[in-house]
Scaffold this active site. Structure first.
Site, PDB file in Angstrom:
ATOM      1  CG  HIS A   1      25.110  43.629  39.526  1.00 43.18           C
ATOM      2  ND1 HIS A   1      24.189  42.778  40.107  1.00 43.18           N
ATOM      3  CD2 HIS A   1      25.659  44.111  40.354  1.00 43.18           C
ATOM      4  CE1 HIS A   1      24.594  42.562  41.232  1.00 43.18           C
ATOM      5  NE2 HIS A   1      25.838  43.510  41.455  1.00 43.18           N
TER       6      HIS A   1
ATOM      7  CD  GLN B   1      33.793  44.539  49.172  1.00 43.14           C
ATOM      8  OE1 GLN B   1      34.689  44.940  48.312  1.00 43.14           O
ATOM      9  NE2 GLN B   1      32.412  45.054  48.763  1.00 43.14           N
TER      10      GLN B   1
HETATM   11  P1  AMP Z   1      28.185  44.636  43.992  1.00 45.71           P
HETATM   12  O1  AMP Z   1      28.085  43.506  43.241  1.00 45.71           O
HETATM   13  O2  AMP Z   1      26.967  44.660  44.986  1.00 45.71           O
HETATM   14  O3  AMP Z   1      29.207  45.026  44.687  1.00 45.71           O
HETATM   15  O4  AMP Z   1      27.532  45.802  43.234  1.00 45.71           O
HETATM   16  C1  AMP Z   1      28.419  46.181  41.943  1.00 45.71           C
HETATM   17  C2  AMP Z   1      27.763  47.353  41.303  1.00 45.71           C
HETATM   18  O5  AMP Z   1      26.653  47.268  41.124  1.00 45.71           O
HETATM   19  C3  AMP Z   1      27.973  48.564  42.363  1.00 45.71           C
HETATM   20  O6  AMP Z   1      28.760  49.705  41.921  1.00 45.71           O
HETATM   21  C4  AMP Z   1      26.589  48.753  42.978  1.00 45.71           C
HETATM   22  O7  AMP Z   1      26.247  49.998  43.665  1.00 45.71           O
HETATM   23  C5  AMP Z   1      25.714  48.468  41.748  1.00 45.71           C
HETATM   24  N1  AMP Z   1      24.438  48.100  41.984  1.00 45.71           N
HETATM   25  C6  AMP Z   1      24.045  46.977  42.739  1.00 45.71           C
HETATM   26  N2  AMP Z   1      22.832  46.926  43.062  1.00 45.71           N
HETATM   27  C7  AMP Z   1      22.457  48.159  42.120  1.00 45.71           C
HETATM   28  C8  AMP Z   1      21.034  48.490  41.689  1.00 45.71           C
HETATM   29  N3  AMP Z   1      20.059  48.142  42.335  1.00 45.71           N
HETATM   30  N4  AMP Z   1      20.789  49.676  40.951  1.00 45.71           N
HETATM   31  C9  AMP Z   1      21.884  49.959  40.577  1.00 45.71           C
HETATM   32  N5  AMP Z   1      23.212  49.688  40.631  1.00 45.71           N
HETATM   33  C10 AMP Z   1      23.447  48.524  41.551  1.00 45.71           C
END
Ligand code: AMP
Length: 279
Positions: free
Chosen positions: A36, A60
């Site tokens: 993140h 979701q």
């Molecule tokens: P989330 O909190 O899981 O909804 O993720 C928030 C954002 O962070 C989304 O755009 C995810 O694709 C991105 N994200 C989560 N894990 C990673 C990672 N390992 N590398 C890059 N982006 C990530």
């Protein structure tokens, strides 16, 4: 760093800005990790103001227990965001975002929503579309940063922005990994020791698929991956697909001048992990 839980406070702040102020936005569900933060750092480099939202979006989640078990580490999240020079964090409640009607709008994403994750997580992308659109209306970003970790989500958001002319640039960001290759995820913290040790096989398999793709046909690669996971009792393969990067349709044969990607979902005990690689 400002921390607001109310839509009104965010809107007031945005309205007070000079029109030339560029806004970079990173939507998250919290339980932040370095993946993140890599998005926040990119937003920091490219914009005047960086806004991050932390909201575990109920619409979701297709499994109630997944929503209940989603990790929450708000104190640590805020300190990581402070260290990454984030300007504003939006931390609304479900009531603030949905008032009394916690339900999703129904979208058409031109079939992107029916592939892969769509087959296993019914209604998931309607929930994602609903919340991201609402967040864009509140934050009014110039650029929004999404990880390729959730590649299908990224393509769906691009599709929504284009069709609804939402006036925000979607910036895809590389997948950030642990040193053993496991893609960082808020869910990794819930892996048992044994599942955590087995999990690097996911990225190893993707890397092998990338090498094999130069010389082998997609069907035989898919069969090879299935047999690798049959031998690993701790990891239950949900799907492995080689698909066109734009349409997300699985392919049987390669054509010239097309971009392809391999996608994988695995259950490691009760934790569902996804990953992908450009071929
Ligand atoms: P989330 O909190 O899981 O909804 O993720 C928030 C954002 O962070 C989304 O755009 C995810 O694709 C991105 N994200 C989560 N894990 C990673 C990672 N390992 N590398 C890059 N982006 C990530």
């Amino acid at each position: 760093m400002l921390v607001f839980a109310k839509i009104k406070s965010v809107k007031q702040k945005i309205a007070s800005l000079n029109k030339s102020t560029s806004i970079g936005f990173v939507p998250t569900m919290g339980a932040l990790h370095q993946g993140h933060i890599s998005l926040v750092e990119r937003a920091r480099k490219e914009n005047d103001l960086v806004v991050v939202s932390i909201f575990v979006n109920p619409t979701q989640f297709n499994k109630a227990e997944d929503l209940v078990n989603y990790p929450k580490t708000i104190g640590k999240d805020l300190s990581m965001l402070r260290n990454a020079f984030c300007d504003l964090v939006f931390t609304p409640t479900a009531k603030e975002m949905y008032t009394n009607n916690i339900s999703a709008e129904t979208f058409s994403f031109d079939g992107l929503e029916h592939e892969m994750e769509g087959k296993f997580r019914s209604g998931h992308f309607d929930g994602v579309g609903t919340i991201v659109k609402r967040l864009f209306e509140i934050v009014e970003p110039n650029r929004a940063y999404f990880g390729e970790k959730d590649f299908q989500q990224l393509q769906i958001i691009k599709n929504m922005v284009q069709k609804q002319k939402l006036g925000v640039r979607i910036i895809p960001c590389d997948i950030f990994r642990e040193s053993d290759g496991l893609a960082m995820s808020s869910r990794n913290a819930r892996l048992s020791k044994a599942h955590r040790s087995a999990a690097p096989l996911i990225y190893k398999t993707l890397q092998k698929a990338k090498i094999d793709f130069a010389t082998s046909d997609p069907e035989s690669i898919v069969a090879g991956v299935k047999s690798i996971f049959e031998k690993e009792s701790l990891l239950d393969l949900e799907y492995f697909e080689i698909a066109d990067e734009l349409t997300l349709q699985p392919i049987k044969k390669k054509s010239a001048n097309q971009d392809y990607r391999a996608f994988i979902a695995v259950n490691a005990g009760t934790v569902r992990l996804i990953d992908n690689i450009g071929l």
